[in-house]
Design a protein around this motif. Structure first.
Motif, PDB file in Angstrom:
ATOM      1  N   LEU A 179      65.263  15.825 -32.737  1.00 54.52           N
ATOM      2  CA  LEU A 179      63.980  15.508 -32.108  1.00 54.52           C
ATOM      3  C   LEU A 179      63.197  14.621 -33.059  1.00 54.52           C
ATOM      4  CD1 LEU A 179      63.022  19.012 -30.637  1.00 54.52           C
ATOM      5  CD2 LEU A 179      64.463  17.208 -29.653  1.00 54.52           C
ATOM      6  N   VAL A 180      62.770  13.469 -32.558  1.00 51.14           N
ATOM      7  CA  VAL A 180      62.135  12.462 -33.411  1.00 51.14           C
ATOM      8  C   VAL A 180      60.715  12.192 -32.919  1.00 51.14           C
ATOM      9  CG1 VAL A 180      62.332  10.144 -34.392  1.00 51.14           C
ATOM     10  CG2 VAL A 180      64.409  11.420 -33.781  1.00 51.14           C
ATOM     11  N   GLN A 196      61.136  20.858 -27.459  1.00 41.28           N
ATOM     12  CA  GLN A 196      61.679  22.048 -28.105  1.00 41.28           C
ATOM     13  C   GLN A 196      61.671  23.233 -27.142  1.00 41.28           C
ATOM     14  OE1 GLN A 196      59.193  23.930 -31.049  1.00 41.28           O
ATOM     15  NE2 GLN A 196      60.953  24.480 -32.329  1.00 41.28           N
ATOM     16  N   LYS A 197      60.581  23.420 -26.432  1.00 37.61           N
ATOM     17  CA  LYS A 197      60.490  24.516 -25.470  1.00 37.61           C
ATOM     18  C   LYS A 197      61.445  24.296 -24.298  1.00 37.61           C
ATOM     19  CE  LYS A 197      55.977  24.277 -24.942  1.00 37.61           C
ATOM     20  NZ  LYS A 197      54.596  24.644 -24.491  1.00 37.61           N
ATOM     21  N   LEU A 213      69.735  28.216 -31.992  1.00 39.99           N
ATOM     22  CA  LEU A 213      69.383  26.916 -31.446  1.00 39.99           C
ATOM     23  C   LEU A 213      69.511  25.875 -32.554  1.00 39.99           C
ATOM     24  CD1 LEU A 213      68.410  25.889 -28.680  1.00 39.99           C
ATOM     25  CD2 LEU A 213      66.089  25.903 -29.596  1.00 39.99           C
ATOM     26  N   ARG A 214      70.341  24.874 -32.338  1.00 40.82           N
ATOM     27  CA  ARG A 214      70.628  23.881 -33.370  1.00 40.82           C
ATOM     28  C   ARG A 214      69.730  22.657 -33.178  1.00 40.82           C
ATOM     29  NH1 ARG A 214      77.249  24.126 -32.815  1.00 40.82           N
ATOM     30  NH2 ARG A 214      77.507  26.264 -33.563  1.00 40.82           N
ATOM     31  N   VAL A 215      68.599  22.669 -33.838  1.00 37.40           N
ATOM     32  CA  VAL A 215      67.607  21.604 -33.696  1.00 37.40           C
ATOM     33  C   VAL A 215      67.175  21.130 -35.079  1.00 37.40           C
ATOM     34  CG1 VAL A 215      65.301  20.996 -32.875  1.00 37.40           C
ATOM     35  CG2 VAL A 215      66.766  22.469 -31.480  1.00 37.40           C
ATOM     36  N   GLN A 237      53.458  24.576 -38.402  1.00 39.92           N
ATOM     37  CA  GLN A 237      52.615  25.454 -37.590  1.00 39.92           C
ATOM     38  C   GLN A 237      52.914  25.300 -36.108  1.00 39.92           C
ATOM     39  OE1 GLN A 237      48.601  24.430 -38.646  1.00 39.92           O
ATOM     40  NE2 GLN A 237      48.808  25.136 -40.766  1.00 39.92           N
ATOM     41  N   LEU A 238      53.214  24.072 -35.672  1.00 36.63           N
ATOM     42  CA  LEU A 238      53.425  23.820 -34.258  1.00 36.63           C
ATOM     43  C   LEU A 238      54.845  24.168 -33.808  1.00 36.63           C
ATOM     44  CD1 LEU A 238      52.113  22.669 -31.669  1.00 36.63           C
ATOM     45  CD2 LEU A 238      53.027  20.423 -32.334  1.00 36.63           C
ATOM     46  N   LEU A 239      55.835  23.807 -34.609  1.00 38.43           N
ATOM     47  CA  LEU A 239      57.235  23.957 -34.198  1.00 38.43           C
ATOM     48  C   LEU A 239      57.911  25.184 -34.773  1.00 38.43           C
ATOM     49  CD1 LEU A 239      58.413  20.232 -34.565  1.00 38.43           C
ATOM     50  CD2 LEU A 239      57.387  21.361 -32.575  1.00 38.43           C
TER      51      LEU A 239
END
Length: 344
Positions: A179-180, A196-197, A213-215, A237-239
């Motif tokens: 994710l970029v 992500q969600k 989960l492979r992120v 904090q967000l992710l």
């Protein structure tokens, strides 16, 4: 995941495979692999006389190319020998790469955050300054490391934001996700949070709850420090603090090696898949190594392993949506019977 493999083989080999199934030899063909290096690309969907007819047409075109090469200089002949064939021909699946060594990386993020250039760097290409919106790009990088063949498919699904079903199918078939967002664009970080969600919700339909989960998250454009609006602490904090996060610059290469290493770790791939730890070879050289590996005993061959190398498949195309859908439906039934199609 889909692990179809294309292979460049001499036509002689194809006819031998065909003869083994039919029990007949094709009369009327005179060919010499020494004089005519007729290599072709294949897939599993056709067989029988269809192969022979296609091969005959391929021969005619390549015979003309041989005459042209003979009239060129020796240097030009050497360059053309490394050029992959331009005419794809279908043949039986040979499976040079084990299924456990095949992975699909899906790259998602807002437009203009540098996804394409991050992939270009992974493929061994240079940074491209000019920006063109990406509709969808599919790449395949093949590795030969420690006597094993590995396949990494890279799907840049940039413009699937307006096609929810298509985007969900890409997510369901992905093994690892990159994710970029851009460090100078807070909205792009918020989009990564939504993605992500979405990945979590989609993968819950086809994977066990305990499956990790492979992120990997990449904050790009670190070279534009003066325009930065997002700090690393905000990302955690967000992710979530457990999500691997790296600040990168596709322009000067900052942080990219760490991103590629994290992707390799999540996929169970060797560390040598990072660009700085292998050399790029032609697709024909790569497949020569793989075919040589299949023809020898594992113990004897492992004694003389060469340096890690990789090749980019110039003819790679994304598998059809129907085959991806069959793959998704098959994997979902391993854990539970879906009430509805999981891409809906």
């Amino acid at each position: 995941m889909n692990s179809a493999v294309r292979l460049y083989l001499p036509v002689d080999g194809i006819l031998e495979v065909f003869d083994s199934f039919t029990g007949h030899h094709q009369a009327g063909f005179t060919h010499s692999a020494a004089l005519f290096p007729r290599h072709i690309v294949s897939d599993i969907s056709k067989a029988g006389m269809g192969i022979v007819k296609t091969v005959k047409g391929c021969w005619r075109r390549q015979d003309k190319a041989v005459v042209a090469r003979r009239s060129s200089s020796s240097g030009n002949r050497r360059a053309s020998a490394d050029r992959p064939p331009e005419v794809p021909v279908d043949v039986a699946e040979l499976g040079l790469t084990k299924p456990r060594n095949c992975h699909r990386v899906v790259v998602l993020g807002a437009p203009r955050v540098g996804k394409t250039n991050i992939l270009r760097r992974f493929l061994g290409e240079e940074y491209e300054e000019h920006y063109e919106p990406t509709v969808e790009d599919f790449y395949r990088k093949l590795f030969y490391i420690g006597g094993e063949a590995y396949q990494v498919d890279l799907l840049d699904a940039a413009q699937e934001r307006g096609f929810p079903a298509k985007r969900r199918l890409s997510i369901l078939t992905g093994d690892i996700f990159l994710l970029v967002f851009s460090l100078d664009d807070r909205d792009s970080l918020n989009e990564v949070h939504k993605l992500q969600k979405e990945i979590k919700a989609a993968k819950a339909k086809v994977q066990k709850p305990t499956h990790p989960l492979r992120v990997v998250v990449c904050g790009n454009k670190a070279d534009l420090d003066a325009q930065r609006v997002v700090r690393g602490s905000e990302v955690g904090q967000l992710l979530g603090e457990d999500v691997p996060f790296f600040e990168t610059s596709a322009k000067d290469g900052t942080g990219l090696e760490a991103v590629y290493a994290a992707l390799a770790t999540l996929g169970g791939l060797p560390d040598e898949t990072t660009p700085s730890r292998h050399q790029i070879v032609s697709i024909l050289t790569y497949q020569t190594l793989c075919v040589g590996k299949r023809g020898r005993g594992t113990r004897r061959h492992s004694r003389g392993l060469g340096a890690p190398c990789a090749a980019v498949d110039p003819l790679a195309r994304r598998p059809s949506f129907s085959s991806d859908l069959r793959l998704v439906l098959g994997s979902s039934t391993k854990h539970k019977k879906p009430e509805v199609c999981p891409i809906q």
